[in-house]
Enzyme design. Structure first.
Site, PDB file in Angstrom:
ATOM      1  CD  GLU A 233       2.149  23.934  74.317  1.00  0.00           C
ATOM      2  OE1 GLU A 233       0.943  23.953  73.993  1.00  0.00           O
ATOM      3  OE2 GLU A 233       3.079  24.090  73.490  1.00  0.00           O
ATOM      4  CG  HIS A 249      32.040  30.751  78.419  1.00  0.00           C
ATOM      5  ND1 HIS A 249      33.344  31.172  78.328  1.00  0.00           N
ATOM      6  CD2 HIS A 249      31.932  29.679  77.597  1.00  0.00           C
ATOM      7  CE1 HIS A 249      33.997  30.399  77.476  1.00  0.00           C
ATOM      8  NE2 HIS A 249      33.169  29.486  77.023  1.00  0.00           N
ATOM      9  CE  LYS A 343      -3.327  30.705  70.536  1.00  0.00           C
ATOM     10  NZ  LYS A 343      -3.384  29.468  69.735  1.00  0.00           N
TER      11      LYS A 343
END
Length: 349
Positions: A233, A249, A343
């Protein structure tokens, strides 16, 4: 290159960073000013609902309390809530704007399930619903980008958990944390030359590179998430994160291809005094393998005595680094146009 930061930082993000220690103090005091019903003190689990900058404080609380004798803490980022949420749940609905659609949906679902709900917001629809439902709420000051209001989404709910009798009193730890943050701020502000400024130095190392952030699962998982979000951001920079011991792993095998791209990668390992001794050994071996293969690795250690201070020392340093990297990238750290566009499109649909 840092001299022109004021021309780039049109919204004054550096000023917000400057006052962050005071924000944390104010947030802790604000949480203590909220009256909590007695019924909120008998709960079996704690659930936080939020998105983006309104949820990271909850992640930090979950990490901070992970090995404490407290009810389990869950953080959800969704419209839905877990099936186990009921009248024995303490449910925090966190939205800086108060208009986050996922959080409003989960808030309504929690009310239907008779959970003990607390709202943390600066206003909007969520605060209206809290008032109409006559439930406790914390009003956060307006004027911040949500991600820069972190103090209110950690220290206010922490104080509320204290009021509920769930966590022990934190006054001394908060005082130490703010002292550590004050020292970091003094070392990391713009007037400090790069050679004496740890945030500027690391930002310079990261310029035109791809940050990879590693650290221990214990306590630092949320801190590492914060670094990634702030790079995205503030700096408009992608980064990658992973945790010890899991990365040993699988991911450790992947540092071979594509070679041309990997040359631009820069590994940051966040360290803390609480590391399990086997994690410390894993880090040392991993560093050896990466450096042997020609990768640049930088360790960053937390500062302070208490866990709270150590966690927030890394959070605050990461915020400063992401700010200075934005300046080096010649981008204003405040705007987040893709989020605003998304949005708007969602609202229109």
């Amino acid at each position: 290159m840092f001299t022109s930061y004021k021309k780039i930082d049109s919204s004054g993000i550096l000023d917000i960073l400057d006052e962050f220690p005071r924000q944390c103090q104010n947030a802790f005091e604000l949480g203590g000013s909220i009256a909590i019903p007695f019924s909120y003190k008998k709960i079996k689990n704690i659930v936080f609902s939020g998105m983006g900058g309104s949820a990271i404080g909850a992640d930090l609380i979950r990490s901070y309390l992970i090995y404490r004798p407290v009810p389990p803490v869950f953080v959800i980022r969704h419209y839905r809530i877990p099936e186990f949420v009921d009248r024995t749940s303490l449910f925090f609905a966190c939205s800086y704007s108060g208009n986050t659609e996922e959080t409003i949906a989960s808030f309504k679902a929690a009310l239907k399930k008779k959970a003990k709900v607390i709202v943390i917001s600066s206003g909007g629809r969520l605060l209206e619903l809290a008032r109409a439902s006559k439930i406790p709420y914390v009003i956060v000051p307006k004027g911040y980008p949500p991600r820069q209001a972190l103090g209110y989404f950690f220290f206010s709910p922490l104080k509320l958990l204290e009021q509920c009798g769930i966590v022990e009193k934190s006054d001394k730890k908060v005082t130490e944390t703010i002292s550590v943050l004050d020292n970091l701020r003094n070392n990391s502000l713009a007037m400090n030359v790069t050679g004496n400024n740890p945030a500027k130095k690391l930002a310079n190392m990261l310029a035109n590179r791809f940050p990879v952030i590693y650290g221990s699962t214990d306590y630092l998982d949320a801190v590492i998430t914060r670094w990634r979000a702030q790079f995205a951001e503030n700096s408009k920079t992608l980064s990658s994160v992973n945790l010890f011991p899991e990365l040993n792993h699988n991911e450790i095998v992947g540092w071979r291809f594509p070679r041309r791209i990997l040359k631009k990668f820069f590994i940051i390992i966040l360290r803390d005094a609480s590391e399990h001794k086997r994690i410390s050994r894993r880090i040392e071996i991993t560093k050896y393998l990466l450096i042997k293969d020609g990768f640049r690795v930088k360790e960053v250690w937390s500062e302070g005595k208490s866990l709270m201070a150590r966690m927030f020392s890394l959070v605050y340093l990461g915020d400063f680094i992401s700010y200075y990297l934005a300046i080096l990238n010649k981008v204003d750290p405040a705007p987040v146009e893709p989020i605003a566009y998304l949005k708007k499109r969602l609202k229109d649909s």
